[in-house]
Design a protein around this motif. Structure first.
Motif, short mmCIF file in Angstrom:
data_model
loop_
_atom_site.label_atom_id
_atom_site.label_comp_id
_atom_site.label_asym_id
_atom_site.label_seq_id
_atom_site.Cartn_x
_atom_site.Cartn_y
_atom_site.Cartn_z
N GLU A 24 0.83 -1.20 0.00
CA GLU A 24 0.00 0.00 0.00
C GLU A 24 0.87 1.26 0.00
O GLU A 24 0.58 2.23 -0.69
CB GLU A 24 -0.94 0.02 1.22
N THR A 25 1.94 1.22 0.76
CA THR A 25 2.84 2.38 0.82
C THR A 25 3.43 2.68 -0.54
O THR A 25 3.52 3.84 -0.96
CB THR A 25 3.96 2.12 1.84
N GLU A 26 3.84 1.63 -1.25
CA GLU A 26 4.43 1.82 -2.58
C GLU A 26 3.39 2.31 -3.58
O GLU A 26 3.73 3.05 -4.53
CB GLU A 26 5.05 0.51 -3.06
N LEU A 27 2.13 1.92 -3.40
CA LEU A 27 1.07 2.43 -4.27
C LEU A 27 0.80 3.91 -4.02
O LEU A 27 0.60 4.69 -4.95
CB LEU A 27 -0.23 1.64 -4.02
N ILE A 28 0.80 4.27 -2.75
CA ILE A 28 0.43 5.63 -2.37
C ILE A 28 1.50 6.66 -2.72
O ILE A 28 1.19 7.77 -3.17
CB ILE A 28 0.14 5.68 -0.85
N LEU A 29 2.77 6.30 -2.54
CA LEU A 29 3.86 7.27 -2.64
C LEU A 29 3.87 8.06 -3.95
O LEU A 29 3.95 9.30 -3.92
CB LEU A 29 5.20 6.57 -2.42
N PRO A 30 3.79 7.44 -5.14
CA PRO A 30 3.83 8.23 -6.38
C PRO A 30 2.67 9.22 -6.49
O PRO A 30 2.84 10.32 -7.03
CB PRO A 30 3.76 7.17 -7.48
N VAL A 31 1.49 8.83 -5.99
CA VAL A 31 0.33 9.71 -6.06
C VAL A 31 0.54 10.95 -5.20
O VAL A 31 0.26 12.08 -5.61
CB VAL A 31 -0.95 8.96 -5.62
N LEU A 32 1.08 10.74 -4.00
CA LEU A 32 1.33 11.88 -3.11
C LEU A 32 2.46 12.76 -3.64
O LEU A 32 2.42 13.99 -3.50
CB LEU A 32 1.65 11.39 -1.70
N GLN A 33 3.46 12.15 -4.25
CA GLN A 33 4.54 12.93 -4.85
C GLN A 33 3.99 13.82 -5.97
O GLN A 33 4.38 14.98 -6.11
CB GLN A 33 5.63 12.01 -5.37
N GLU A 34 3.09 13.25 -6.75
CA GLU A 34 2.50 14.02 -7.86
C GLU A 34 1.67 15.19 -7.35
O GLU A 34 1.75 16.30 -7.86
CB GLU A 34 1.62 13.09 -8.72
N ILE A 35 0.88 14.93 -6.31
CA ILE A 35 0.00 16.00 -5.83
C ILE A 35 0.79 17.08 -5.10
O ILE A 35 0.42 18.26 -5.10
CB ILE A 35 -1.12 15.40 -4.94
N LYS A 36 1.89 16.69 -4.47
CA LYS A 36 2.75 17.69 -3.84
C LYS A 36 3.43 18.55 -4.90
O LYS A 36 3.57 19.77 -4.74
CB LYS A 36 3.80 17.01 -2.96
N ALA A 37 3.82 17.92 -6.01
CA ALA A 37 4.45 18.68 -7.10
C ALA A 37 3.44 19.63 -7.74
O ALA A 37 3.79 20.76 -8.11
CB ALA A 37 5.00 17.71 -8.14
#
Length: 347
Positions: A24-37
């Motif tokens: 789950e952590t690996e799934l979530i991380l790219p999405v949060l990185q994108e929204i932070k960017a």
């Protein structure tokens, strides 16, 4: 409501029907990185997530998922054992208090790790309903039959919903890109055929909320929440009219669901879209689930949040000025949340 709050960013995964070997952590991380960017923010006034420990098979699984958020230095964080749409509702309430200006909301789920029909049966009344062993599709079929008998609608009407949803989903890079259904397809549980049931998927979605001038700084065209409401019908299926959704009707009225151009509905079965349209009073001119909706991808615990995000995306792009996002939880549309979004902070 006395404080203007808007959805200023939305991100989601490319949903998959099978386990890709990611935590789950690996799934979530790219999405949060994108929204932070997208927002330029690395920290938020409040963070709230929605998920289900039963999908993971481990208690407090959402705590491990916080590794993707970054919980040091300490953050203000909360969690709901519900679809991420209810995490957004909690964050909206927090913003109304005036103590913060931004909030990060995300929902995630990996139904591929288990048998969803068995997991969802655990939400039923443990004394009367759960012992019957009826899974969510069987209960939905009871509702579909009740609706067809009352309304006079036919199975072809369900087929039309599924066909339109799948066609729209093939234009959505995040959906599963399914073939068009056929009228002679096999039944899952009559009167529902296989294409009438939302295909389970692993996935994550995230949304950033911001208040007032902060929203205008972060987004060129914020999707202002001009109405939001959550209602629940009786948990006992025998205590309500399954052919209607009274809780959706009330939530729609309280949220001010009028003048809607686009509606994203959390309909996990074809007949649910028809019931929801009726409850919300949506005319034929309203565009329903242009993203393909749950019938094109159902990332459990994120599906409802995605409906709000997709509705907001239409305003962000300028494609619409007033949209509706809907989320549901519980058997046979038991709980319903309606969120009306506008390109104008005055509604």
């Amino acid at each position: 409501m006395n404080r203007d709050v808007a959805i200023v960013a939305f991100s989601q995964t490319h949903h998959t029907a099978t386990d890709q070997g990611l935590s789950e952590t690996e799934l979530i991380l790219p999405v949060l990185q994108e929204i932070k960017a997208t927002t330029g923010l690395n920290r938020f006034g409040f963070t709230c997530s929605g998920s289900c420990d039963y999908l993971v098979g481990a208690p407090f699984s959402f705590v491990a998922a916080l590794d993707a958020v970054g919980a040091w230095p300490p953050i203000s964080e909360s969690h709901v054992e519900m679809d991420g749409a209810w995490a957004l509702y909690e964050a909206w309430v927090k913003l109304q208090h005036g103590e913060i200006d931004t909030a990060l909301v995300y929902g995630f789920g990996k139904p591929s790790q288990g048998v969803l029909r068995q997991v969802m049966t655990l939400q039923l009344d443990p004394y009367y309903l759960a012992p019957l062993g009826a899974d969510q599709v069987s209960l939905a079929a009871l509702q579909a039959r009740a609706y067809l008998d009352r309304s006079g609608a036919k199975e072809d009407d369900l087929l039309a919903v599924a066909t339109r949803s799948r066609q729209a989903g093939r234009e959505n890079p995040y959906a599963l890109h399914l073939d068009d259904p056929t009228g002679d397809a096999a039944y899952d549980v009559a009167p529902l055929k296989v294409h009438d049931v939302a295909p389970d998927a692993d996935g994550v979605a995230a949304i950033v909320l911001a208040a007032g001038d902060r929203a205008r700084e972060l987004c060129e065209r914020p999707a202002w929440i001009c109405g939001i409401d959550h209602r629940s019908d009786a948990h006992s299926l025998g205590a309500r009219d399954l052919s209607r959704s009274e809780s959706t009707r009330i939530a729609g009225v309280k949220a001010g669901a009028t003048g809607i151009e686009v509606a994203e509905l959390h309909a996990q079965f074809s007949h649910e879209e028809l019931i929801l349209r009726e409850a919300l009073g949506l005319s034929e001119e309203v565009v329903i689930n242009p993203s393909g909706g749950p019938l094109s991808a159902n990332p459990v615990m994120a599906t409802g949040l995605i409906r709000l995000g997709e509705a907001a995306a239409r305003i962000h792009s300028g494609a619409a000025t007033r949209t509706l996002g809907h989320a549901s939880a519980g058997p046979c549309l038991q709980q319903n949340l309606v969120c009306v979004l506008s390109g104008d902070s005055n509604g």
